[in-house]
Write a protein that holds these residues in place. Structure first.
Motif, mmCIF file in Angstrom:
data_model
loop_
_atom_site.group_PDB
_atom_site.id
_atom_site.type_symbol
_atom_site.label_atom_id
_atom_site.label_comp_id
_atom_site.label_asym_id
_atom_site.label_seq_id
_atom_site.Cartn_x
_atom_site.Cartn_y
_atom_site.Cartn_z
ATOM 1 N N GLU A 173 0.843 -1.203 0.000
ATOM 2 C CA GLU A 173 0.000 0.000 0.000
ATOM 3 C C GLU A 173 0.872 1.244 0.000
ATOM 4 O OE1 GLU A 173 -2.098 -0.967 3.480
ATOM 5 O OE2 GLU A 173 -3.688 -2.028 2.416
ATOM 6 N N LEU A 175 1.661 4.949 0.940
ATOM 7 C CA LEU A 175 1.299 5.990 1.899
ATOM 8 C C LEU A 175 2.075 7.261 1.587
ATOM 9 C CD1 LEU A 175 1.548 4.057 5.320
ATOM 10 C CD2 LEU A 175 -0.454 4.293 3.827
ATOM 11 N N TYR A 187 -0.118 11.388 13.769
ATOM 12 C CA TYR A 187 1.157 11.000 14.377
ATOM 13 C C TYR A 187 2.308 11.362 13.452
ATOM 14 C CZ TYR A 187 -1.960 8.045 17.169
ATOM 15 O OH TYR A 187 -2.955 7.582 17.973
ATOM 16 N N LEU A 189 4.685 10.292 11.570
ATOM 17 C CA LEU A 189 5.238 9.101 10.931
ATOM 18 C C LEU A 189 6.528 9.419 10.189
ATOM 19 C CD1 LEU A 189 2.116 7.244 9.491
ATOM 20 C CD2 LEU A 189 3.125 7.143 11.763
ATOM 21 N N GLN A 435 7.914 -2.655 23.122
ATOM 22 C CA GLN A 435 7.198 -1.566 22.466
ATOM 23 C C GLN A 435 7.640 -1.422 21.011
ATOM 24 O OE1 GLN A 435 4.538 0.315 23.896
ATOM 25 N NE2 GLN A 435 4.442 0.516 21.698
ATOM 26 N N ALA A 438 5.988 -4.127 18.980
ATOM 27 C CA ALA A 438 4.566 -3.850 18.760
ATOM 28 C C ALA A 438 4.404 -2.851 17.621
ATOM 29 C CB ALA A 438 3.933 -3.312 20.039
ATOM 30 N N LEU A 439 5.300 -1.872 17.625
ATOM 31 C CA LEU A 439 5.248 -0.845 16.596
ATOM 32 C C LEU A 439 5.571 -1.435 15.213
ATOM 33 C CD1 LEU A 439 6.410 2.621 17.373
ATOM 34 C CD2 LEU A 439 6.887 1.686 15.142
ATOM 35 N N ALA A 442 2.654 -3.077 13.740
ATOM 36 C CA ALA A 442 1.641 -2.168 13.214
ATOM 37 C C ALA A 442 1.886 -1.856 11.734
ATOM 38 C CB ALA A 442 1.612 -0.877 14.030
ATOM 39 N N PHE A 443 3.119 -2.020 11.280
ATOM 40 C CA PHE A 443 3.434 -1.753 9.872
ATOM 41 C C PHE A 443 3.619 -3.045 9.082
ATOM 42 C CE2 PHE A 443 4.397 2.294 11.721
ATOM 43 C CZ PHE A 443 4.176 3.211 10.709
ATOM 44 N N LEU B 431 -6.183 4.459 3.853
ATOM 45 C CA LEU B 431 -4.969 3.681 4.115
ATOM 46 C C LEU B 431 -4.147 4.330 5.217
ATOM 47 C CD1 LEU B 431 -3.533 2.805 0.578
ATOM 48 C CD2 LEU B 431 -4.579 1.266 2.254
ATOM 49 N N GLU B 432 -4.021 5.653 5.114
ATOM 50 C CA GLU B 432 -3.189 6.365 6.090
ATOM 51 C C GLU B 432 -3.847 6.359 7.476
ATOM 52 O OE1 GLU B 432 -1.385 9.020 2.441
ATOM 53 O OE2 GLU B 432 -3.066 9.793 3.609
ATOM 54 N N GLN B 435 -3.331 3.040 9.017
ATOM 55 C CA GLN B 435 -1.970 2.932 9.563
ATOM 56 C C GLN B 435 -1.880 3.611 10.936
ATOM 57 O OE1 GLN B 435 0.687 1.065 8.126
ATOM 58 N NE2 GLN B 435 1.140 1.394 10.275
ATOM 59 N N PHE B 436 -2.517 4.778 11.056
ATOM 60 C CA PHE B 436 -2.540 5.483 12.352
ATOM 61 C C PHE B 436 -3.200 4.601 13.428
ATOM 62 C CE2 PHE B 436 -2.653 9.963 10.245
ATOM 63 C CZ PHE B 436 -1.280 10.066 10.319
ATOM 64 N N ALA B 438 -3.433 1.358 13.512
ATOM 65 C CA ALA B 438 -2.573 0.215 13.833
ATOM 66 C C ALA B 438 -1.488 0.645 14.818
ATOM 67 C CB ALA B 438 -1.947 -0.341 12.558
ATOM 68 N N LEU B 439 -0.968 1.843 14.575
ATOM 69 C CA LEU B 439 0.081 2.365 15.429
ATOM 70 C C LEU B 439 -0.446 2.640 16.851
ATOM 71 C CD1 LEU B 439 2.638 4.691 13.998
ATOM 72 C CD2 LEU B 439 1.820 5.101 16.293
ATOM 73 N N LYS B 440 -1.631 3.199 16.917
ATOM 74 C CA LYS B 440 -2.268 3.436 18.216
ATOM 75 C C LYS B 440 -2.399 2.111 18.977
ATOM 76 C CE LYS B 440 -5.645 5.139 21.107
ATOM 77 N NZ LYS B 440 -5.333 5.936 22.296
ATOM 78 N N ALA B 442 -0.566 -0.424 18.831
ATOM 79 C CA ALA B 442 0.734 -0.894 19.311
ATOM 80 C C ALA B 442 1.068 -0.318 20.689
ATOM 81 C CB ALA B 442 1.824 -0.529 18.307
ATOM 82 N N ILE B 455 -7.594 11.198 15.812
ATOM 83 C CA ILE B 455 -7.618 10.315 14.639
ATOM 84 C C ILE B 455 -9.033 9.763 14.474
ATOM 85 C CG2 ILE B 455 -6.529 8.334 13.507
ATOM 86 C CD1 ILE B 455 -4.388 10.243 14.346
#
Lengths: 482, 482
Positions: A173, A175, A187, A189, A435, A438-439, A442-443, B431-432, B435-436, B438-440, B442, B455
């Motif tokens: 995807e 971004l 956030y 990013l 942590q 986990a991050l 998320a990706f 998509l973005e 992603q936010f 998913a990060l939250k 984590a 968000i």
């Protein structure tokens, strides 16, 4: 596996997919040649669409992917995965837009660092971060490693000089991260991706900030008979609010090697030299040269020289910039470290490195960005002598742990990659590493992007077995806590 | 619910837990009073241990938590959750360490922004980010919002002026993020946390960078009969490589309101004024004042005045700093917007705002950080007149969407909070946003920290129904693409 990978030719031209052992060999390491591995396949996509299809294919079939720019990295970050695809971004070389009014340029990921400055030079602009490899390294690699350079003390690291990136996730995807404006909602990013060593996504386009070329640049070279005096000169320059464009230090071993190689005009008897560059408009530079001169004198410099012309200025820098290859000439092998410490511990850390050097029986030449506390100790050894490589690695590990102990970090600008993954266990505790994982999830939930790099598993840390010495829980009682 | 929350007194002193409607009322809003909500409980812990226990308790019982500093935020970011705990950090007011040599200070999260500069003043140092609320706002809130201020053009936002934070996750785990060194290994969590509006963790300690106070500061005030001329002066100042310590613009409505309120000495007939502050050593400032003077003249300024003394300099700034309350005096209500655009679109965007102002029949006064393109349009309205609040909100929404359309962002320094959550759907695609989220996850898998802020869910965006206009897919054909 090969049959599966051959399917890549369904959406890539045949000559963009390398599968034979011979064809993939050139990709087996990056600038840190101590680690070598051949990938199952190398792909060289020509379009973003092809990059996306490669990623979707690998995501679907759970194939590891390692992205690669110019392969100039020094921590094994672009080391291939033996069961994976090496994704070369070498063909993405176009400068897409230059906007002199906004002072930005939008470039593809494979554009070389120096090529950006060359392209924008007609507008009186340049791109500030200047890693030593800038002739060859790519902007995509710079983003992955958050590269610095001699000028980053004044002008910042990569993260401070980019505005927006376009990035594919492992799922393919696309971004857009960041914005052309000063700040962005959501956030941050952009900072997260910068320096993430290819673990979170594949950056394919970068919008960089450009700076106007300074009216003037001038350099002072000062010699000291004692590293502590040089360290105090550095502290005083910064304390007076002067921000040099470059503030570099070399010790005697590095001075001798560089002088022998490029005849930079360095005093070979000096214990240490400092190079201090000031840039800006003429009045400003002249004023600051006066201030720095006085500081250097008061700190006890045995000799201070100002470059008399542009040629001498470049000559002074040539010695510094050639320091790594110069050391390469006097030793069969060398191991370049990259730790960062709070500036005030410079003298203490250098003293301790000298002790460790004696203890291990290996010469260490020190070259570093003194202004921001980024050390590059070069450990000299001979890989053909039994046990020397292991000794050099052990000594390197101790130096990195020393950096952590004084409140610093195990990497300034070269990244963790494969090389320093064990020392990450020293710098971070298990909560912090958890942590990070986990991050990453998320990706890249399946952990397919650049596996086994940069962030160690808790299992690996348990095996490594070194104490976590986060932020100044000092193993060396003689060091003052930050 | 109340019975459950009463258990908080098991690990907090009784007077640190507020449960009655009357006791929690002072916490029902932040600086943006348009949104109000009362929390189920307010806690005021005294120690980090108490903060940890509150978080562990809420994590276990799945109770939402909203952290709060001084409550000066302008986007409803600290708005309580009606079924949740409002976690006040007001008692964490200690300055823990000042290190003049490293030019850092380590402070608790509830220390006021200005209190840092006051504490380090004896060492000739200060903390650079200076939001208008700096007398009251806390460093923890500054980190949550990535606050800027007049000086951020030259000295950066909060993210550029902090080195390390200590933060609790929602599960009550204490993480140390960042380091005292220039760069840090691992993912850049420090930048990720900064500006994350309290959604990822609760910051309890911050190590800030300090700067030496500049030797001199001087300000120029220039009047223009046309906003386009003022805009081109701004562009030319930046193009010449001058980085003012402040570069602010006000339009006629804002000039009149400010002059009427504080008698700053502004020319009330001017269409626009520019305030340009230069700081540094005396020679540098003098040289730059000369350059800027010439640029302003060439750009067609009808009047240029240099502050004759420190008192006049402060007076020039007093008008700018009082602009918000000044507008408050001439209108029953006003709605302060906060969008950021690439500088070169200033004139176009101001022209379009004027059209929208006419179309909606509401006066808009413009006050902004011109140097970094951060606009603060103030929409004047009367909430007692039926429909005016809704009109003001709709106009505000259109202005934010305009900012996105020219390649900018819906927030410069006030954050998204509750206020701009719908406009996030315009700035980011699904998509973005995914992603936010998913990060939250984590950091806060159950979504307990500051829920429903910053968000938007994809569902909310679908309901809002506005087109995503990311990065210059312009709805206004007359605007040139970035």
């Amino acid at each position: 596996m090969i049959a599966l990978l051959q399917q890549l030719t369904q959406f890539l031209p045949k000559d963009s997919v390398l599968l034979t052992d011979e064809a993939v060999r050139p990709y087996e390491c990056d600038g840190l040649s101590a680690y070598r591995e051949r990938p199952a396949a190398v792909v060289l996509p020509n379009t973003l669409d092809e990059v996306q299809q490669v990623l979707k294919f690998c995501y679907q079939h759970k194939i590891p992917v390692v992205a690669r720019g110019a392969g100039t990295g020094l921590s094994g970050g672009a080391l291939p995965h033996k069961a994976g695809v090496l994704l070369s971004l070498a063909k993405f070389k176009r400068i897409l837009a230059i906007d002199p009014k906004s002072r930005t340029a939008r470039v593809e990921t494979g554009v070389r660092n120096l090529a950006i400055s060359q392209a924008v030079a007609p507008f009186g602009l340049y791109y500030a971060p200047d890693p030593s490899s800038q002739v060859a390294c790519t902007i995509g690699g710079n983003v992955a490693e958050n590269s610095g350079g001699v000028h980053c003390l004044k002008y910042g690291l990569t993260v401070h000089n980019i505005l927006e990136v376009k990035m594919f996730t492992m799922a393919g995807e696309l971004l857009t991260i960041g914005s052309a404006a000063y700040d962005s909602a959501g956030y941050d990013l952009l900072a997260l991706i910068t320096g993430s060593e290819g673990l979170l996504g594949v950056v394919v386009e970068v919008t960089v900030r450009l700076l106007p070329k300074p009216e003037q640049a001038q350099v002072l070279m000062a010699a000291f008979d004692d590293v502590i005096k040089a360290g105090s000169a550095v502290a005083e320059i910064i304390a007076q609010g002067i921000i040099p464009a470059g503030l570099e230090m070399m010790d005697n071993a590095a001075i001798r090697a560089a002088e022998d190689f490029v005849k930079a005009g360095y005093p070979v008897e000096a214990a240490t030299i400092l190079l201090c560059e000031l840039d800006g408009n003429a009045e400003e530079v002249e004023h600051q040269i006066g201030q720095v001169n006085q500081i250097l004198r008061q700190a006890g410099a045995t000799e201070i020289r100002q470059a008399v012309d542009e040629q001498q200025r470049l000559q002074f820098w040539a010695g510094r910039k050639a320091a790594f290859p110069a050391v390469g000439r006097i030793s069969p092998d060398y191991y370049c470290m990259d730790g960062t410490i709070p500036r005030k511990h410079l003298a203490t850390v250098l003293g301790r490195i000298a002790e460790l050097s004696q203890q291990y029986g290996l010469v260490v030449a020190n070259v570093f960005h003194a202004g921001d506390g980024n050390l590059h100790p070069l450990i000299l050894f001979d890989a053909n002598k039994a046990g020397q490589l292991e000794k050099a690695e052990a000594l390197g590990g101790e130096i990195l742990e020393l950096c952590v102990a004084v409140g610093g970090t195990i990497t300034g600008e070269h990244g963790v990659g494969m090389e320093k993954i064990n020392q990450m266990c020293v710098q971070f505790n298990s909560l912090e590493l958890t942590q990070f994982h986990a991050l990453k999830k998320a990706f890249d939930p399946d952990g397919l992007l650049n596996p086994d790099k940069a962030i160690p598993t808790l299992h690996r840390c348990a095996e490594f077995g070194k104490l976590h010495v986060h932020h100044g829980e000092l193993p060396f009682p003689e060091l003052e806590r930050f």
